[in-house]
Design a protein around this motif. Structure first.
Motif, mmCIF file in Angstrom:
data_model
loop_
_atom_site.group_PDB
_atom_site.id
_atom_site.type_symbol
_atom_site.label_atom_id
_atom_site.label_comp_id
_atom_site.label_asym_id
_atom_site.label_seq_id
_atom_site.Cartn_x
_atom_site.Cartn_y
_atom_site.Cartn_z
ATOM 1 N N ARG A 132 56.442 42.083 36.923
ATOM 2 C CA ARG A 132 55.858 40.808 36.505
ATOM 3 C C ARG A 132 54.361 40.991 36.286
ATOM 4 N N TYR A 133 53.828 40.268 35.287
ATOM 5 C CA TYR A 133 52.440 40.437 34.869
ATOM 6 C C TYR A 133 51.571 39.293 35.390
ATOM 7 N N MET A 134 50.411 39.656 35.919
ATOM 8 C CA MET A 134 49.508 38.663 36.510
ATOM 9 C C MET A 134 48.933 37.732 35.446
ATOM 10 N N VAL A 135 48.875 36.449 35.809
ATOM 11 C CA VAL A 135 48.306 35.415 34.948
ATOM 12 C C VAL A 135 46.968 34.965 35.534
ATOM 13 N N GLY A 136 45.992 34.769 34.689
ATOM 14 C CA GLY A 136 44.683 34.295 35.124
ATOM 15 C C GLY A 136 43.892 33.794 33.941
ATOM 16 N N THR A 137 42.632 33.467 34.204
ATOM 17 C CA THR A 137 41.734 32.956 33.162
ATOM 18 C C THR A 137 40.525 33.868 33.062
ATOM 19 N N ASN A 138 40.148 34.231 31.860
ATOM 20 C CA ASN A 138 38.986 35.091 31.660
ATOM 21 C C ASN A 138 37.697 34.346 31.998
ATOM 22 N N LEU A 139 36.696 35.116 32.418
ATOM 23 C CA LEU A 139 35.378 34.565 32.737
ATOM 24 C C LEU A 139 34.358 35.048 31.731
ATOM 25 N N ASP A 140 33.380 34.200 31.433
ATOM 26 C CA ASP A 140 32.258 34.613 30.602
ATOM 27 C C ASP A 140 31.432 35.632 31.392
ATOM 28 N N PRO A 141 31.234 36.848 30.869
ATOM 29 C CA PRO A 141 30.540 37.880 31.643
ATOM 30 C C PRO A 141 29.078 37.538 31.948
ATOM 31 N N THR A 142 28.505 36.618 31.189
ATOM 32 C CA THR A 142 27.101 36.245 31.408
ATOM 33 C C THR A 142 26.959 35.095 32.387
ATOM 34 N N VAL A 152 48.238 36.024 30.433
ATOM 35 C CA VAL A 152 48.384 37.338 31.054
ATOM 36 C C VAL A 152 47.073 38.103 30.882
ATOM 37 N N LEU A 153 46.571 38.654 31.976
ATOM 38 C CA LEU A 153 45.260 39.305 31.967
ATOM 39 C C LEU A 153 45.374 40.751 31.491
ATOM 40 N N GLN A 154 44.396 41.158 30.684
ATOM 41 C CA GLN A 154 44.328 42.533 30.210
ATOM 42 C C GLN A 154 42.891 43.024 30.321
ATOM 43 N N PHE A 155 42.738 44.256 30.813
ATOM 44 C CA PHE A 155 41.413 44.848 30.999
ATOM 45 C C PHE A 155 41.367 46.151 30.223
ATOM 46 N N ASN A 156 40.464 46.184 29.243
ATOM 47 C CA ASN A 156 40.413 47.315 28.330
ATOM 48 C C ASN A 156 39.381 48.367 28.716
ATOM 49 N N GLY A 157 38.748 48.222 29.868
ATOM 50 C CA GLY A 157 37.769 49.233 30.288
ATOM 51 C C GLY A 157 36.515 49.158 29.447
ATOM 52 N N GLY A 158 36.115 50.296 28.895
ATOM 53 C CA GLY A 158 34.922 50.339 28.065
ATOM 54 C C GLY A 158 33.657 50.503 28.886
ATOM 55 N N TYR A 159 32.544 50.077 28.313
ATOM 56 C CA TYR A 159 31.225 50.258 28.926
ATOM 57 C C TYR A 159 30.541 48.923 29.134
ATOM 58 N N GLN A 368 30.953 43.394 37.480
ATOM 59 C CA GLN A 368 30.967 42.253 36.570
ATOM 60 C C GLN A 368 32.276 41.497 36.755
ATOM 61 N N ALA A 369 32.186 40.189 37.032
ATOM 62 C CA ALA A 369 33.379 39.365 37.177
ATOM 63 C C ALA A 369 33.988 39.130 35.800
ATOM 64 N N LEU A 370 35.270 39.508 35.644
ATOM 65 C CA LEU A 370 35.922 39.424 34.345
ATOM 66 C C LEU A 370 36.939 38.305 34.241
ATOM 67 N N ALA A 371 37.576 37.952 35.354
ATOM 68 C CA ALA A 371 38.651 36.962 35.277
ATOM 69 C C ALA A 371 38.864 36.314 36.640
ATOM 70 N N GLN A 372 39.617 35.224 36.622
ATOM 71 C CA GLN A 372 39.997 34.500 37.833
ATOM 72 C C GLN A 372 41.519 34.409 37.852
ATOM 73 N N LEU A 373 42.139 34.984 38.873
ATOM 74 C CA LEU A 373 43.597 34.923 38.920
ATOM 75 C C LEU A 373 44.048 33.509 39.273
ATOM 76 N N GLU A 374 45.260 33.158 38.847
ATOM 77 C CA GLU A 374 45.799 31.825 39.091
ATOM 78 C C GLU A 374 46.602 31.804 40.388
ATOM 79 N N VAL A 375 46.413 30.767 41.181
ATOM 80 C CA VAL A 375 47.213 30.517 42.373
ATOM 81 C C VAL A 375 47.784 29.112 42.261
ATOM 82 N N ALA A 376 49.111 29.001 42.418
ATOM 83 C CA ALA A 376 49.777 27.707 42.276
ATOM 84 C C ALA A 376 50.383 27.278 43.610
ATOM 85 N N ARG A 377 50.295 25.980 43.899
ATOM 86 C CA ARG A 377 50.908 25.392 45.084
ATOM 87 C C ARG A 377 51.899 24.312 44.651
#
Length: 458
Positions: A132-142, A152-159, A368-377
């Motif tokens: 199963r793939y993690m769901v979250g919301t992307n964050l503005d890096p600035t 579904v969150l994806q992280f492409n690495g890079g610089y 650098q904060a990239l995303a916020q994972l979702e938690v549901a209740r």
């Protein structure tokens, strides 16, 4: 109750105990499954509507009872992407519905799980051991603000790009009595910087005499817009000792090296090696008799000859703590010398913070904060429908998901184990086996009684 009724009730008892044994076997089989929630068995009596004087115990039916609100034990792991949820709620995940051009296509239906053994796959998705793939919301890096909608969150690495240095934060203690190379305890004021050396610039030819009368204040590496390092040295020279009559403060001059100085050049002797913006009584750093900085009052000054971007001078900020206390070593003692620039950095990996932020780390030490994972209740979490892979789906009985930690926290590099207690399950198994055997005895007894009734007419 008739003999046939007794037999019927015994059969329902056999069926109920078989159902309970099935749940027990499932729990034992999944005792080591990450995030598994055991299923208990609930028994309900079924009483026929007979007159008061003819009431009977009736039969029984078994049903499952969820334990989704009961947490398992937490165990530490060495994997930074493993997470456990401390408190109520579930991680939000999605299934892979198809594959196109080597990349997964995801279902738009959310599922919920406590299974947090996530890791990065080859495409940069966070996927757990059940696929199963993690769901979250992307964050503005600035700004760090949420951007877009959950997916579904994806992280492409890079610089991460280089950031040019703009300020030096300087926190050190200057010795009340600096022990320089020229210091002689038998000679008054030999610790002071002579007037001949207390100039705004120091050339290469005068460097030896200058360094003999100053103490090192440390080095700091600055970075230009492309991330190239520029090392700057700092030295301090004491200009005057304080007096009580008339009242006068201790005075110091701060010098910084010229990054462009080339000792191998033909003009090295006449080129400027050191700069100072505080070499006179009017511009000096001043301290009172208690060793507290009294000037500059703002705690910051411009290093006018140090312009990494070619235009703006580096700020020299001592507001975090520049003091002058006695020190037997007579040398500058650094608490912290930092600057705000850094070179470009390559993606190293991700960590998950206690508030659910997914933070990338880079080879230059930056994060650098990239995303916020979702938690549901859910208002009725035990009414969720079970699916394979320690996941659940929403039902009408569970209600709609409510998002947020709500006082809970994320435990990074930890996993939640199954909440199955092997000892407890074996105890249940023994009781279930005895109850099953007792019901078979009722069937056997009822059959014998029927046989006796048949034999009456013989």
């Amino acid at each position: 109750m008739s003999i046939f009724g007794a037999m019927t009730n015994a059969v329902t008892g056999l069926r109920a105990q078989s159902f309970a044994l099935e749940n027990i076997s499932d729990n034992i089989a999944n005792s080591q499954t990450t995030g598994y929630k055991r299923v208990d068995t609930s028994f309900q009596d079924l009483v026929p509507d007979y007159p008061l004087s003819q009431q009977v115990g009736g039969s029984v039916i078994a049903s499952s009872r969820g334990t989704n609100t009961v947490a398992g034990n937490y165990t530490n792991t060495a994997v930074s992407t493993n997470v456990a949820l401390n408190g109520a709620g579930f991680f939000v995940v999605r299934d892979r519905a198809d594959t196109q051009a080597g990349l997964p296509i995801f279902s738009q239906r959310d599922l919920y799980t406590r299974r947090g053994d996530f890791s990065l796959d080859k495409n940069g998705f966070l996927v757990n051991g059940a696929g199963r793939y993690m769901v979250g919301t992307n964050l503005d890096p600035t700004t760090g603000a949420l951007t877009g909608s959950p997916g579904v969150l994806q992280f492409n690495g890079g610089y991460v790009p280089a950031v040019i240095s703009k300020q030096i934060d300087y926190k050190v203690n200057l010795p009340a009595m600096p022990v320089t190379a020229a210091y002689d305890p038998t000679v008054a004021d030999s610790e002071l910087l002579p007037a001949a050396s207390a100039t705004a610039t120091v050339t290469g030819a005068n460097d030896a005499a200058f360094e003999r009368n100053t103490v090192s204040g440390g080095n700091v590496t600055l970075y230009d817009g492309q991330g190239a390092p520029v090392t700057v040295q700092i030295r301090w020279g004491k200009l005057a000792n304080g007096t009580t009559t008339p009242a006068a403060p201790d005075q110091w001059a701060m010098y910084y090296s010229n990054p462009a100085y080339d000792p191998s050049a033909a003009t090295a002797a006449t080129d400027t090696m050191w700069f100072s913006d505080s070499n006179t009584a009017a511009t000096a750093f001043e301290f009172d008799s208690a060793g507290k900085l009294t000037k500059p009052t703002s705690g910051s000054m411009d290093m006018t000859n140090l312009k990494i971007d070619g235009t703006n001078p580096i700020k020299f900020d001592v507001s975090s703590g520049l003091t002058q206390f006695s020190d037997v070593s007579g040398q500058v003692k650094s608490s912290s010398v930092r600057q705000d620039g850094y070179p470009a950095g390559k993606f190293d990996g991700i960590n998950i913070e206690s508030d659910g932020r997914i933070v990338a780390s880079y080879s230059n030490g930056q994060t650098q904060a990239l995303a916020q994972l979702e938690v549901a209740r859910f208002n009725a979490p035990n009414a969720l429908k079970r699916k394979d892979g320690s996941t659940f789906e929403e039902t009408l009985e569970s209600g709609q998901p409510l998002y947020g930690l709500n006082g809970g926290s994320i435990l990074g590099a930890q996993l939640e184990s199954s909440n199955t207690d092997i000892a407890e399950e074996f105890s249940k198994m023994i009781i279930t086996q005895q109850a099953y055997s007792a019901n078979t005895r009722v069937v056997t007894t009822s059959q014998q009684m029927l046989q006796d009734a048949i034999n009456i007419i013989r």
